[in-house]
Write a protein that holds these residues in place. Structure first.
Motif, PDB file in Angstrom:
ATOM      1  N   LEU A  35       0.834  -1.193   0.000  1.00 37.24           N
ATOM      2  CA  LEU A  35       0.000   0.000   0.000  1.00 37.24           C
ATOM      3  C   LEU A  35       0.873   1.249   0.000  1.00 37.24           C
ATOM      4  O   LEU A  35       0.583   2.217  -0.692  1.00 37.24           O
ATOM      5  CB  LEU A  35      -0.902   0.004   1.244  1.00 37.24           C
ATOM      6  N   TRP A  36       1.960   1.205   0.774  1.00 41.51           N
ATOM      7  CA  TRP A  36       2.796   2.387   0.993  1.00 41.51           C
ATOM      8  C   TRP A  36       4.032   2.398   0.116  1.00 41.51           C
ATOM      9  O   TRP A  36       4.580   1.341  -0.209  1.00 41.51           O
ATOM     10  CB  TRP A  36       3.252   2.439   2.450  1.00 41.51           C
ATOM     11  N   SER A  37       4.503   3.584  -0.192  1.00 38.75           N
ATOM     12  CA  SER A  37       5.800   3.759  -0.829  1.00 38.75           C
ATOM     13  C   SER A  37       6.864   3.256   0.149  1.00 38.75           C
ATOM     14  O   SER A  37       6.648   3.253   1.363  1.00 38.75           O
ATOM     15  CB  SER A  37       6.009   5.247  -1.118  1.00 38.75           C
ATOM     16  N   GLY A  38       8.010   2.862  -0.355  1.00 40.63           N
ATOM     17  CA  GLY A  38       9.087   2.383   0.509  1.00 40.63           C
ATOM     18  C   GLY A  38       9.716   3.470   1.356  1.00 40.63           C
ATOM     19  O   GLY A  38      10.381   3.189   2.343  1.00 40.63           O
ATOM     20  N   SER A  39       9.512   4.725   1.000  1.00 42.07           N
ATOM     21  CA  SER A  39      10.123   5.832   1.734  1.00 42.07           C
ATOM     22  C   SER A  39       9.114   6.485   2.667  1.00 42.07           C
ATOM     23  O   SER A  39       7.913   6.204   2.605  1.00 42.07           O
ATOM     24  CB  SER A  39      10.677   6.859   0.752  1.00 42.07           C
ATOM     25  N   TYR A  40       9.608   7.351   3.528  1.00 41.86           N
ATOM     26  CA  TYR A  40       8.751   8.105   4.442  1.00 41.86           C
ATOM     27  C   TYR A  40       9.479   9.358   4.896  1.00 41.86           C
ATOM     28  O   TYR A  40      10.695   9.482   4.716  1.00 41.86           O
ATOM     29  CB  TYR A  40       8.342   7.250   5.654  1.00 41.86           C
ATOM     30  N   PHE A  41       8.746  10.287   5.485  1.00 47.94           N
ATOM     31  CA  PHE A  41       9.337  11.482   6.067  1.00 47.94           C
ATOM     32  C   PHE A  41       9.233  11.361   7.578  1.00 47.94           C
ATOM     33  O   PHE A  41       8.194  10.966   8.104  1.00 47.94           O
ATOM     34  CB  PHE A  41       8.591  12.744   5.612  1.00 47.94           C
ATOM     35  N   ALA A  42      10.309  11.693   8.273  1.00 49.72           N
ATOM     36  CA  ALA A  42      10.299  11.761   9.733  1.00 49.72           C
ATOM     37  C   ALA A  42      11.024  13.035  10.138  1.00 49.72           C
ATOM     38  O   ALA A  42      12.155  13.270   9.724  1.00 49.72           O
ATOM     39  CB  ALA A  42      10.984  10.555  10.347  1.00 49.72           C
ATOM     40  N   GLY A  43      10.361  13.869  10.921  1.00 49.52           N
ATOM     41  CA  GLY A  43      10.966  15.098  11.412  1.00 49.52           C
ATOM     42  C   GLY A  43      10.747  15.229  12.906  1.00 49.52           C
ATOM     43  O   GLY A  43       9.680  14.891  13.413  1.00 49.52           O
ATOM     44  N   SER A  44      11.774  15.684  13.595  1.00 49.81           N
ATOM     45  CA  SER A  44      11.616  15.912  15.028  1.00 49.81           C
ATOM     46  C   SER A  44      10.910  17.244  15.225  1.00 49.81           C
ATOM     47  O   SER A  44      11.127  18.197  14.481  1.00 49.81           O
ATOM     48  CB  SER A  44      12.970  15.907  15.733  1.00 49.81           C
ATOM     49  N   VAL A  45      10.034  17.288  16.221  1.00 46.91           N
ATOM     50  CA  VAL A  45       9.258  18.503  16.462  1.00 46.91           C
ATOM     51  C   VAL A  45       9.165  18.769  17.957  1.00 46.91           C
ATOM     52  O   VAL A  45       9.379  17.885  18.779  1.00 46.91           O
ATOM     53  CB  VAL A  45       7.828  18.400  15.880  1.00 46.91           C
ATOM     54  N   GLY A  46       8.829  20.023  18.277  1.00 46.95           N
ATOM     55  CA  GLY A  46       8.613  20.396  19.670  1.00 46.95           C
ATOM     56  C   GLY A  46       9.833  21.054  20.264  1.00 46.95           C
ATOM     57  O   GLY A  46      10.913  21.077  19.688  1.00 46.95           O
ATOM     58  N   GLY A  47       9.640  21.590  21.431  1.00 48.15           N
ATOM     59  CA  GLY A  47      10.747  22.229  22.127  1.00 48.15           C
ATOM     60  C   GLY A  47      11.118  23.558  21.498  1.00 48.15           C
ATOM     61  O   GLY A  47      10.399  24.119  20.680  1.00 48.15           O
ATOM     62  N   ALA A  48      12.272  24.038  21.884  1.00 49.18           N
ATOM     63  CA  ALA A  48      12.745  25.324  21.403  1.00 49.18           C
ATOM     64  C   ALA A  48      13.284  25.209  19.983  1.00 49.18           C
ATOM     65  O   ALA A  48      13.772  24.153  19.591  1.00 49.18           O
ATOM     66  CB  ALA A  48      13.846  25.836  22.321  1.00 49.18           C
ATOM     67  N   PRO A  49      13.215  26.295  19.215  1.00 46.79           N
ATOM     68  CA  PRO A  49      13.822  26.289  17.876  1.00 46.79           C
ATOM     69  C   PRO A  49      15.331  26.075  17.973  1.00 46.79           C
ATOM     70  O   PRO A  49      15.944  26.376  19.001  1.00 46.79           O
ATOM     71  CB  PRO A  49      13.513  27.686  17.334  1.00 46.79           C
ATOM     72  N   LEU A  50      15.921  25.552  16.907  1.00 45.46           N
ATOM     73  CA  LEU A  50      17.357  25.264  16.907  1.00 45.46           C
ATOM     74  C   LEU A  50      18.204  26.494  17.225  1.00 45.46           C
ATOM     75  O   LEU A  50      19.209  26.393  17.919  1.00 45.46           O
ATOM     76  CB  LEU A  50      17.774  24.676  15.561  1.00 45.46           C
ATOM     77  N   THR A  51      17.804  27.646  16.739  1.00 53.68           N
ATOM     78  CA  THR A  51      18.590  28.853  17.005  1.00 53.68           C
ATOM     79  C   THR A  51      18.624  29.171  18.495  1.00 53.68           C
ATOM     80  O   THR A  51      19.649  29.582  19.024  1.00 53.68           O
ATOM     81  CB  THR A  51      18.031  30.064  16.223  1.00 53.68           C
TER      82      THR A  51
END
Length: 138
Positions: A109-125
């Protein structure tokens, strides 16, 4: 700092880890109607619970889904993703025979790839600045 409600504790750690996951269908074919997305959410909530994770938010469109997952540090995100995609693909094929035509020869059903991103907390800067301003002992 994160709200006390979102901070979780383990045996040796205190954490608040969230990931934004996006899965797309094979060849980006528009496969899902509302009933499919509702069932996918139920399936993915159960898989997350098995991993001691929480599916905080779920939504999608015809050819992709978005998940916001709160997970403990002992969970390898790649293993969670593998299980989410594998279990949901198998169950959707069983429960919705009309979707079988979208599985093609690969039975996926799914493509072999995916997106994963970390979220939350303070911005990197902000984190960069905070760490940079620590007072190192002489």
């Amino acid at each position: 700092m994160a709200d006390r409600e979102t901070i979780r504790t383990g045996r040796h750690c205190i954490f608040t880890l969230h990931a934004h996951l996006v899965f797309v269908t094979k060849f980006r074919h528009k496969v899902f109607a509302d009933q499919h997305l509702a069932r996918l959410e139920e399936i993915m909530r159960a898989v997350c619970a098995d991993f001691e994770c929480e599916l905080v938010e779920f939504n999608g469109e015809g050819e992709h889904v978005h998940l916001l997952v709160n997970f403990p540090p002992k969970v390898a995100l790649s293993k969670l993703v593998n299980s989410l995609k594998g279990v949901s693909s198998r169950r959707m094929r069983q429960e919705f025979p009309d979707l079988v035509s979208h599985y093609y020869r690969a039975n996926r059903l799914w493509s072999g790839s995916y997106f994963a991103g970390s979220v939350g907390g303070a911005p990197l800067t902000v984190l960069h600045q905070y760490i940079e301003q620590q007072h190192r002992p002489s």
